[in-house]
Enzyme design. Sequence first.
Site, mmCIF file in Angstrom:
data_model
loop_
_atom_site.group_PDB
_atom_site.id
_atom_site.type_symbol
_atom_site.label_atom_id
_atom_site.label_comp_id
_atom_site.label_asym_id
_atom_site.label_seq_id
_atom_site.Cartn_x
_atom_site.Cartn_y
_atom_site.Cartn_z
ATOM 1 N N HIS A 1 -11.935 -11.405 12.637
ATOM 2 C CA HIS A 1 -11.572 -10.041 13.013
ATOM 3 C C HIS A 1 -11.811 -9.765 14.495
ATOM 4 O O HIS A 1 -11.006 -9.076 15.140
ATOM 5 C CB HIS A 1 -12.327 -9.041 12.128
ATOM 6 C CG HIS A 1 -11.860 -9.062 10.704
ATOM 7 N ND1 HIS A 1 -12.710 -9.243 9.643
ATOM 8 C CD2 HIS A 1 -10.612 -8.957 10.181
ATOM 9 C CE1 HIS A 1 -12.004 -9.231 8.511
ATOM 10 N NE2 HIS A 1 -10.743 -9.072 8.824
ATOM 11 N N GLU B 1 -0.050 -1.418 4.767
ATOM 12 C CA GLU B 1 -0.522 -2.371 3.761
ATOM 13 C C GLU B 1 0.342 -2.211 2.509
ATOM 14 O O GLU B 1 0.586 -1.092 2.057
ATOM 15 C CB GLU B 1 -2.005 -2.110 3.451
ATOM 16 C CG GLU B 1 -2.551 -2.761 2.193
ATOM 17 C CD GLU B 1 -2.475 -4.279 2.200
ATOM 18 O OE1 GLU B 1 -1.971 -4.839 1.195
ATOM 19 O OE2 GLU B 1 -2.933 -4.897 3.177
ATOM 20 N N GLY C 1 5.637 -4.211 5.164
ATOM 21 C CA GLY C 1 5.514 -4.309 6.611
ATOM 22 C C GLY C 1 6.831 -4.584 7.316
ATOM 23 O O GLY C 1 7.102 -4.026 8.390
ATOM 24 N N ASP D 1 -2.081 -9.000 10.237
ATOM 25 C CA ASP D 1 -3.160 -9.659 9.496
ATOM 26 C C ASP D 1 -2.640 -9.936 8.095
ATOM 27 O O ASP D 1 -2.916 -9.191 7.154
ATOM 28 C CB ASP D 1 -4.401 -8.756 9.465
ATOM 29 C CG ASP D 1 -5.555 -9.386 8.691
ATOM 30 O OD1 ASP D 1 -5.520 -10.600 8.449
ATOM 31 O OD2 ASP D 1 -6.486 -8.643 8.325
ATOM 32 N N ASP E 1 -1.169 -16.229 4.087
ATOM 33 C CA ASP E 1 -0.342 -17.355 4.528
ATOM 34 C C ASP E 1 1.106 -17.137 4.100
ATOM 35 O O ASP E 1 1.383 -16.324 3.214
ATOM 36 C CB ASP E 1 -0.901 -18.659 3.942
ATOM 37 C CG ASP E 1 -2.171 -19.087 4.665
ATOM 38 O OD1 ASP E 1 -2.050 -19.576 5.796
ATOM 39 O OD2 ASP E 1 -3.271 -18.911 4.102
#
Length: 285
Positions: free
Chosen positions: A63, A107, A140, A157, A160
Amino acid sequence: MSKQTYLETLYPAWGQNFVIDEVLFEVNTGHQHLVIFNNAKWGTVMALDGVIQTTEKDEFVYHEMMVHVPMLAHGNAKKVLIIGGGDGGILREVLKHHNVESVTQVEIDQQVIDMCIEYLPNHSAGAYNNPKANIVIDDGVEFVNRCTEKFDVIISDSTDPMGPGEVLFTSRFYQGIQNCLAEGGVFVAQNGVSFLQTSEVVTTAKRLAPLFKEASFYTGAVPTYVGGIMTFAWATDNLELKNVDVETLESRYAATQLQTRFYTPSLHKGSFALPQYILDAVKNG
């Protein structure tokens, strides 16, 4: 009686095991399989779809490098956009920069945020209650392509590039990022463990290069993201940002009164020095 273990399945031929001392929460959210458990070495651990996402013990490395490198390189970011980051660690670190006026976090999965507030409270450390934070539950890719706002720093963020996270490594996503990045702004994104996920680095470089004057990478070593250094994508039209001198970074670091456990201005500067195998992979495509 032997304890249950969690085998990470990110790589088909090799992985790491975590002893599960206690399962705190487990659910299929409809988007992904989420499990949160305790481990004696790493504290609380969160995994999604067989891949370790974050641990209480070493989250600060990831972070801090995801946030303070772009924020201190920019030096005066007022508006920040976070894509993903449901555990709240990115939001927490961004809000340490007092000159930030607003942070929008997009999110896809409200349940991830809720579970992390409950089981990983030190990640967000109250950041979700900060009046500067605007939380949007949305896809997103769709958000950045519809967005009419401009942001000084954008941080992706994501998980994968598999499952719900896969779209956050596509050209359409990066085009959306270009659309809502302010003049002189910078975009960063996690880009996997480069030695084992070299193809991700190559693909990202190819997709970002047509859209930005500079598309490159910096690195950091996160212990539970095993296999060597992690790469972070870096994309901007401001060629000065990568070359901010250490003295300026130190001045900005001091002015912000940051208390970090991994990030330093010197480490920031050195993180842009890439191993030859990454340089070769990107060059040869």
